[in-house]
Design an enzyme around this catalytic site. Structure first.
Site, mmCIF file in Angstrom:
data_model
loop_
_atom_site.group_PDB
_atom_site.id
_atom_site.type_symbol
_atom_site.label_atom_id
_atom_site.label_comp_id
_atom_site.label_asym_id
_atom_site.label_seq_id
_atom_site.Cartn_x
_atom_site.Cartn_y
_atom_site.Cartn_z
ATOM 1 N N ASN A 153 0.847 -1.198 0.000
ATOM 2 C CA ASN A 153 0.000 0.000 0.000
ATOM 3 C C ASN A 153 0.879 1.242 0.000
ATOM 4 O OD1 ASN A 153 -1.833 2.008 0.435
ATOM 5 N ND2 ASN A 153 -2.671 1.183 2.340
ATOM 6 N N SER A 157 -1.107 2.769 6.676
ATOM 7 C CA SER A 157 -1.076 3.315 8.041
ATOM 8 C C SER A 157 -0.161 2.420 8.854
ATOM 9 C CB SER A 157 -2.476 3.297 8.648
ATOM 10 O OG SER A 157 -3.422 3.714 7.704
ATOM 11 N N GLY A 383 -4.416 -4.053 9.417
ATOM 12 C CA GLY A 383 -5.085 -5.317 9.112
ATOM 13 C C GLY A 383 -4.169 -6.503 9.411
HETATM 14 N N1 LIG Z 1 -13.118 3.787 -1.929
HETATM 15 C C1 LIG Z 1 -11.985 3.953 -2.597
HETATM 16 N N2 LIG Z 1 -11.972 4.603 -3.771
HETATM 17 C C2 LIG Z 1 -10.838 4.778 -4.449
HETATM 18 N N3 LIG Z 1 -9.660 4.303 -4.052
HETATM 19 C C3 LIG Z 1 -9.587 3.648 -2.891
HETATM 20 C C4 LIG Z 1 -10.754 3.433 -2.096
HETATM 21 N N4 LIG Z 1 -10.380 2.759 -1.002
HETATM 22 C C5 LIG Z 1 -9.036 2.554 -1.126
HETATM 23 N N5 LIG Z 1 -8.568 3.072 -2.235
HETATM 24 C C6 LIG Z 1 -7.167 3.052 -2.723
HETATM 25 O O1 LIG Z 1 -6.482 2.071 -2.026
HETATM 26 C C7 LIG Z 1 -5.365 2.598 -1.348
HETATM 27 C C8 LIG Z 1 -5.179 1.903 -0.026
HETATM 28 O O2 LIG Z 1 -6.247 2.215 0.830
HETATM 29 P P1 LIG Z 1 -6.041 2.489 2.376
HETATM 30 O O3 LIG Z 1 -4.839 3.280 2.633
HETATM 31 O O4 LIG Z 1 -7.314 2.958 2.899
HETATM 32 O O5 LIG Z 1 -5.788 1.032 2.876
HETATM 33 P P2 LIG Z 1 -5.708 0.541 4.361
HETATM 34 O O6 LIG Z 1 -6.682 -0.555 4.498
HETATM 35 O O7 LIG Z 1 -5.829 1.667 5.280
HETATM 36 O O8 LIG Z 1 -4.263 -0.062 4.427
HETATM 37 P P3 LIG Z 1 -3.232 -0.075 5.630
HETATM 38 O O9 LIG Z 1 -3.658 -1.125 6.561
HETATM 39 O O10 LIG Z 1 -1.955 -0.396 4.972
HETATM 40 O O11 LIG Z 1 -3.255 1.269 6.190
HETATM 41 C C9 LIG Z 1 -5.643 4.071 -1.209
HETATM 42 O O12 LIG Z 1 -4.474 4.800 -1.179
HETATM 43 C C10 LIG Z 1 -6.448 4.360 -2.454
HETATM 44 O O13 LIG Z 1 -5.593 4.593 -3.523
HETATM 45 MG MG LIG Z 2 -4.630 2.612 6.467
#
Ligand SMILES: Nc1ncnc2c1ncn2[C@@H]1O[C@H](COP(=O)(O)OP(=O)(O)OP(=O)(O)O)[C@@H](O)[C@H]1O
Ligand SMILES: [Mg+2]
Length: 1043
Positions: A153, A157, A383
């Protein structure tokens, strides 16, 4: 798979047919390929990361989802956020939104969407907006300091976050509290291939202006810093420089002062610079190994920035003081140890800075004590992680996920099924995997892995990661979810993937093999006391405040809690928090490993759906009831829908609920009556009830309004009526009073008249008739007398020119007064005339004649009026010669004057003396003193004069006379008025004929048998009177210019 009309696949997996893993996957895939990333399982939202911006967010969508109920529109994260928010606002239930999923599945994005939805729908106003802004702006700041690019990613986070948003009773946000969990601080000093350090380092280097970089003693080039991965410095689609500006801006919005902002950047820069501190080997002669700092300038710069003596810093980095009960021993550190100390310091500074930032944000957004509040918690935590090499961090992260899964199981599966049993609802049990045993394996107070780890850390004697593993192997040799080489060997299993220093836990999400290397170290999480004390000595206020334990006064020998213990207790607090709230689930799913849009890897998704227990979730959901509530509150909420239960219900709660629902004739399948609760199978029924309630509320509100308005109008009307009666009674009274007064006055008048009349009738005989006339006559006479006597005393002067006369005192005398005035004037004139001598009379007669002849005809007349006619202008008495010329019989000379005779032929003038006698006009040559011409008055037929001021006149003579043959005379006299008047009278006396005197400017004179036309014109003003110019115009015309 059935396709419902207008839907792609099924929007709610509860409707899935057949209910199998495969069809579930297919449904998700079909929807994903059609860009439908959200799917429900009842009220649980499944979100599949689209890896692309879909046009389904923004104000219009927020507005839509805000106005519709959960099932009316397509599945959406806004719908879930709306249900949570409305339940919080309207039902006063604290909410939590649990967002789970693998790294990169979209948890953080989902949490931001929820926050932005809530921010858009909750209240407005300056204060509220500023709170919202602060809450929303906390995201970019935390992401800058806590997120990093990982292989999975680009914006991963690297800390867990739980945010409580607090609302007032109206649902307007008041503030919040953020709790952060276990920042992955090892990233500060080391990153895997293809990963980056935390974003802030790159943002600072790319976004700071030259001035700021200079102040922080930094260079823009990331390759100059050992802590920044040399291979990856940029992330596609991420603009570090502009993000830096956004972060700075967000910090200002949150309330960071400029000084705080600067200090945060300074500490960040210090961490970077620490990484560049190179340590060299300085082994000493006595073979004790030691280390020192290679770059003196570098360490001095760091020292200056920290406000710390560089030698002291070097000492802290390269040596260690060990305190025993009796003494303090200073040992030198070898290069490896010094590097470890340096990295530990950098990691500690950074992770403490991060905590400080979270606390600082909390300070800004915190809600005042005593304000009653409702809470919505949003959990975005790392996660489940299965890496190639899993260490302590993965262990605690997975432990946390295990606990969250437990919450899910407890609150949706287990609790639900147990409740049906409790409530006596017929129920077929649905099997699911309860991970309580795994949680226990990790967190059990005495026999859990974390407890073992702590025990190992505290145990005296030789302690190492392998002793810890050995202990685990011994304790959990028979545990079904624990594996290691030793336990495998014991069971004669053969597994290559399991290393010697590893143990494996069969998590709910899959088996994870952990390497015990550095478990002890990481759990101890100790920073050498020398370093914390050195930091505490630093002058930099923020840096110093990060190390309170460095204060020698505060130093205690008691060990701080281990990292594992800390994490376990914070997870326990979190769980307690979550259990106290109404949970809303967002299950994020990662469709592929490559962050690619449109790619759906069934295998990957299958694993995730399996460990997320989605299928079990659907099963329980299908068999179960979507909603339940105790009879009391349920009746309270919906009793307005029943005729029998509204407005009063005297029976029991359950009977009441039965009555209400019976009246609504809902299908019996939809309802189940438990011991204490009513169960409603599908959300649709609940939404139907809510809708009915909303309509009924409107009706009731209208009813209340109606009654209130009626009452208001009635009281108002009654008040007005009372007032009107009062006013009209006063008005009528007043009117009658006035009328009475009038009648009374009229009566008295009539009475007086009648009485007068009666009296007069009685007394008539005593009255003298005609007394009034006599009286009036008397009065009139006395007025007349008074007027006349007054006039006598007030008579104007007898001067005949005085025409004044007093005005009459009464109008009735006006005519008489005018008459008297006339009389008086005539009398005055008579008096004047009587006083005149005959001579004066004669003169006045002449004057009168002159007036009749010339008044308003000739311009020189007015001048002649005041001058008496004296007749003799040449001194006739003293001139006997002339006397003689006039002849004896003619009587006295009427007029003697010098005149000018105009020669009719050439226009020249010559002086003559003119004598007028009773019968003649004699012209005498002044030089010869002899009569030149004697004209008998009877031969003078006409005289012509001009209307000007001049003295020109012509004597027209009859042709038959003796002189007449010579022609007419053209003369000029200065006394032409007097002369002609006297001539007129003489002619009248002599011939009884009125001499014709013509006033004209054009006349003709006879001359030598013919006539000459005379044209008199007036010369310009100001010329001399006597100047008379004659100009011959041809032989028959003479133009005379006079004044
Ligand atoms: N609803 C959405 N619409 C468009 N793009 C999205 C959406 N959700 C996630 N993404 C894309 O996926 C990427 C990863 O999402 P995000 O950072 O929310 O993941 P995460 O579950 O928080 O991961 P981590 O556990 O690593 O933090 C984002 O940077 C974005 O580019
Ligand atoms: Mg995240």
């Amino acid at each position: 798979m059935t396709l419902l009309e207008g839907c792609v696949g099924v929007e709610d997996l509860v409707l899935l047919e057949p209910l199998e893993q495969e069809s579930l996957l297919k449904n998700l895939q079909l929807r994903y390929e059609n860009k439908e990333i959200y799917t429900y399982i009842g009220n649980v939202l499944i979100s599949v990361n689209p890896y692309q911006q879909l046009p389904i967010y923004g104000p219009e969508f927020i507005a839509q989802y805000r106005d519709y109920t959960f099932y009316e529109l397509k599945p959406h994260i806004y719908a879930l956020a709306n249900v949570a928010y409305q339940s919080l606002r309207d039902r006063d239930r604290d909410q939590c939104i649990l967002i789970t999923g693998e790294s990169g599945a979209g948890k953080t994005e989902a949490s931001k969407l929820v926050m932005s939805y809530v921010a858009a729908v909750c209240g407005k106003g300056e204060q509220v907006n500023s709170v919202k802004e602060q809450l929303l702006q906390s995201n970019p700041v935390l992401e800058a300091f806590g997120n990093a690019k990982t292989i999975r990613n680009n914006n991963s986070s690297r800390f867990g976050k739980y945010m409580d948003i607090e609302f007032d009773f109206k649902g307007a946000p008041l503030g919040g509290v953020i709790t952060n969990y276990l920042l992955e601080k090892s990233r500060v000093v080391k990153q895997l291939d293809g990963e980056r350090n935390f974003h802030i380092f790159y943002q600072l280097l790319a976004g700071a202006d030259a001035h700021l970089l200079e102040a922080l003693k930094l260079e823009r080039d990331t390759s100059r810093y050992a802590y920044l991965n040399q291979k990856v410095s940029r992330v596609d689609g991420m603009d570090d420089a502009s993000n830096f500006k956004s972060v700075q801006n967000a910090m200002t919005v949150i309330g960071f002062s400029e000084v705080e902002n600067q200090q945060v950047l300074e500490v960040t820069a210090l961490v970077l610079k620490l990484g560049n501190v190179e340590l060299g080997d300085e082994s000493q002669a006595n073979r004790t190994s030691a280390s020192s700092i290679c770059d003196e300038r570098g360490i001095q710069e760091i020292g200056r920035m920290m406000g710390l003596n560089s030698e002291e810093l070097e000492k802290a980095l390269c040596s260690r003081t060990v305190k025993t009960a009796k003494e303090e021993v200073v040992t030198t550190l070898n290069v490896i140890q010094a590097q470890y100390a340096r990295d530990a310091l950098a990691k500690n500074i950074y992770s403490r800075l991060f905590n400080w930032i979270v606390n600082r944000i909390n300070e800004s957004i915190k809600v005042g004590i005593g304000e009653s509040k409702k809470v919505m918690g949003v959990l975005d935590i790392y996660g489940f992680e299965i890496l190639e090499d899993n260490s302590f961090e993965q262990f605690v992260i997975n432990y946390c996920n295990e606990k969250l899964q437990q919450v899910f199981i407890e609150m949706t599966l287990k609790e639900e099924q147990e409740e049906y049993k409790r409530e006596g609802i017929p129920w077929t049990k649905v099997d699911y995997f309860d991970n309580g045993i795994i949680c226990n394996l990790i967190e059990h107070n005495q026999r859990g892995i974390l407890a073992m780890l702590d025990e190992e850390c505290l145990r005296p004697g030789v302690v190492s990661d392998s002793t810890f593993l050995a202990k685990l192997n011994q304790v959990f040799s028979k545990h079904g979810y624990y594996e290691s080489k030793v336990t495998q060997n014991a069971q004669r299993q053969y597994d290559h993937s399991m290393g010697l220093s590893c143990f494996r836990i069969c998590h709910y999400a899959g088996k994870v093999t952990y390497n015990v290397n550095s478990f002890i170290d990481k759990n101890n999480d100790l920073l050498f006391r020398d370093l914390s004390q050195a930091m505490w000595k630093a002058q930099h206020p923020l840096l110093r405040s990060l190390f309170p334990e460095g204060d020698p006064k505060q130093a205690s020998l008691k060990r701080p809690p281990t990292a594992g213990a800390q994490f376990k207790s914070s997870v326990a607090i979190l769980m307690k928090n979550l259990y106290s709230k109404n949970p809303n689930y967002i299950r994020c799913i990662k469709p592929n490993e490559h962050q690619q849009r449109g790619q759906f890897s069934s295998e990957l998704v299958a694993t995730q759906t399996r460990y997320l227990g989605l299928l079990e979730n659907v099963r329980v959901r299908r068999a179960g009831y979507a909603y339940r509530q105790r009879y009391g509150p349920f009746l309270e909420r919906y009793r307005m829908l029943g005729r029998n239960t509204w407005p009063r219900w005297n029976g029991g709660d359950r009977e009441g609920v039965e009555k209400v629902l019976g009246e609504l004739s809902l299908s019996s399948e939809e309802l189940a009556f438990g011991e204490t609760k009513i169960f409603i199978r599908s959300p649709r029924t609940l939404f139907y009830l809510e809708e009915q309630r909303r309509l009924r509320l409107q009706q009731l509100a209208t009813l209340i309004q109606k009654i209130y308005r009626g009452w208001r109008c009635r009281t108002n009307y009654q008040l007005m009526r009372k007032s009107q009666i009062l006013i009209s009674s006063w008005f009528r009274g007043n009117m009658q009073k006035k009328r009475y007064e009038k009648i009374r006055a009229s009566t008295v008048l009539i009475q007086a008249f009648v009485r007068g009349w009666k009296a007069r009738k009685n007394y008539r005989k005593y009255f003298r008739s005609g007394a009034a006339l006599t009286l009036a006559d008397f009065i009139y006479k006395s007025l007349t007398q008074k007027f006349l006597l007054g006039l006598r005393n007030n008579l104007p002067s007898t001067n005949i020119l005085d025409r004044t006369w007093p005005a009459a005192p009464y109008r009735c005398f006006n005519t008489a007064n005018q008459e008297l005035r006339q009389l008086f004037y005539h009398w005055k004139c008579k008096k004047f005339r009587d006083r005149l001598s005959p001579k004066q009379v004669e003169i006045l007669k002449e004057k009168l004649c002159a007036s009749e002849l010339f008044k308003d005809k000739k311009a020189s007349y007015p001048q002649s009026v005041p001058i008496p006619f004296c007749g003799d202008y040449i001194g006739l008495q003293g001139n006997p010669k002339v006397q003689k010329l006039k002849g004896g019989e003619e009587g006295p000379v009427l007029m003697a004057d010098t005149v000018k005779k105009v020669n009719r032929g050439n226009g020249k003038t010559s002086s003559r003396i003119l004598l007028l006698t009773k019968g003649h006009v004699i012209l005498i040559d002044t030089k010869k003193s002899q009569a030149k011409t004697v004209i008998g008055l009877d031969s003078v037929t006409e005289v012509s004069v001009t209307s000007f001021k001049d003295g020109l006149f012509s004597l027209h003579l009859s042709e038959i006379s003796s002189v007449g043959s010579k022609g007419d005379f053209l003369l000029v006299s200065e006394h032409v008025i007097e002369l002609l008047t006297k001539m007129y009278q003489a002619v009248l006396d002599a011939t009884q004929r009125q001499l014709l005197i013509t006033v004209t400017e054009k006349f003709s004179v006879r001359f030598k048998e013919s006539s000459v036309a005379i044209k008199v014109i007036q010369g310009p003003e100001g010329g001399r009177n006597d100047k008379l110019r004659c100009k011959k115009k041809g032989s028959r015309c003479l133009e005379v210019t006079v004044q």
